[in-house]
Scaffold this motif. Structure first.
Motif: not given
Length: 411
Positions: A180-196, A198-210
């Protein structure tokens, strides 16, 4: 998790545009169900510990046929739904087979192929056409048949009775197959080759600050068509230090200026009344259009955009490029078309192209037009048709028409 147990299935999930995808397990011969849907639908299913299938009886020239509405009850009267035509083809037959099971495994993915939860679920059918044994058939596929089924299915579900609710096939979660309550942390370079990025991102199903999540999901959608170097997240104007747009995409002919508006994805937000959700949608559209006007006016007044992201300065040459102003909100209500057309009229003089979409429709455009020029042309054509006809066009219908045209050209 199915992507761990059967990693080869992920490619099929990523290529699948969304909806219900049955898959057969080799060793048992049984079907499991993959559901690829927006985050709100997944959270509604988790909160309610299940969902419902409505096997709608629909008349046809060859006799009684059926189509499927899958309902996720964030609201008792107007739930979130997936409409699925059933044809005399493997997908339709597999879904009907699945409805006869006492239980099956169900796996939930969002539009970017992230697996959020999975369950062993029991099936309870006390009154559908399958349970009563009433005879029906499946139609052969034809584009006009698809349109007719969608229209009739929407009409049937909107006018459904208490008896129809009772006769729906209930799917009840019995056992969690993933943490339950999976938290995904993504460091794939191909997913983060755009300006801004930060080199990584995180995601979760429940989002207080969308905002953080939606903006990065929009970039992920645009990366199907644009290269990372063409995209910028939260660029700031160097002249006043204020944010220019939420997402910027650029090529040799166009500047795509994106304003993003989302709501929290929580049990509290999903349980709000439809009236409250409508007011939220109105507010998001109004704010997004106001910001889009400002960004378009600033662009049209400059030959060069002087921007920065995290103190890294960069310039974007306008050079007569066409300006596409895109506002993406969480939700739009299809019965408010006149108000949407008014927004197109309001923006008509602010830039070359204006497009207003909810997030699900935006994702559909990005999935079906995975080339920068195709996507920009589709946005341009869609907005132009609304202005020319003076009526709002459901973006899903627009994309469906494109899919049908493409399928009709296949040998």
């Amino acid at each position: 998790m199915i992507t761990v147990i059967h990693p080869t299935i992920l490619r099929s999930v990523l290529e699948f545009p969304g909806g219900l995808l049955p898959a057969r397990i080799e060793n048992s011969g049984k079907l499991l169900l993959i559901i690829k849907i927006p985050k709100e639908y997944i959270l509604a299913a988790r909160i309610k510990s299940g969902f419902s299938f409505y096997l709608a009886p629909l008349p046809s020239t060859s006799g009684l046929t059926v189509a499927l509405t899958t309902a996720f009850f964030d609201d008792g009267d107007e739930p979130l739904v997936i409409k699925t035509p059933l044809f005399d083809e493997p997908l339709g037959k597999d879904l009907l087979e699945l409805l006869t099971y006492d239980e099956f495994e169900v796996y939930f993915f969002d539009e970017h192929g992230r697996e959020w939860m999975s369950h062993r679920a029991s099936v309870h059918d006390e009154g559908s056409l399958i349970a009563t044994g009433e005879e029906f058939g499946l139609l052969s596929y034809h584009p006009q048949t698809v349109n007719s089924i969608y229209e009739n299915l929407e009409r049937w579900f909107g006018c459904r009775t208490v008896e129809d609710d009772v006769n729906a096939i209930k799917v009840v979660f019995e056992e969690e197959l993933s943490p339950p309550d999976i938290f995904i942390l993504n460091f794939r370079q191909d997913d983060h080759d755009y300006l801004g990025s930060g080199g990584f991102s995180h995601s979760s199903l429940e989002r207080e600050n969308p905002g953080y999540f939606q903006e990065r999901d929009i970039v992920a959608g645009l990366k199907r068509a644009f290269r990372g170097e063409q995209l910028a997240l939260n660029p700031m104007r160097r002249d006043n230090g204020k944010e220019f747009v939420d997402v910027l995409a650029v090529n040799n002919t166009h500047l795509l200026l994106v304003q993003a508006k989302d709501s929290p994805n929580t049990e509290v937000s999903l349980s709000r009344t439809i009236d409250r959700k409508r007011r939220t949608s109105h507010s998001q559209i109004a704010k997004g259009v106001k910001q889009a006007k400002g960004a378009a006016a600033y662009t049209r007044g400059h030959q060069n955009l002087e921007l920065s992201i995290e103190k890294e300065e960069f310039d974007i040459a306008v050079d007569g490029k066409k300006v596409v102003s895109l506002v993406v909100v969480q939700e739009m209500f299809t019965d408010e078309g006149d108000a949407f057309v008014a927004r197109y009229r309001e923006m008509e003089g602010s830039g070359d192209v204006f497009v207003l979409l909810d997030y699900a429709a935006f994702n559909a455009f990005c999935h079906e037009f995975p080339d920068e020029q195709q996507l920009l042309n589709a946005f341009t054509d869609y907005g132009a048709k609304i202005l020319a006809k003076g009526i709002w066009i459901d973006p899903r219908s627009y994309v469906l028409e494109f899919i049908q045209e493409r399928l009709g050209k296949l040998p």
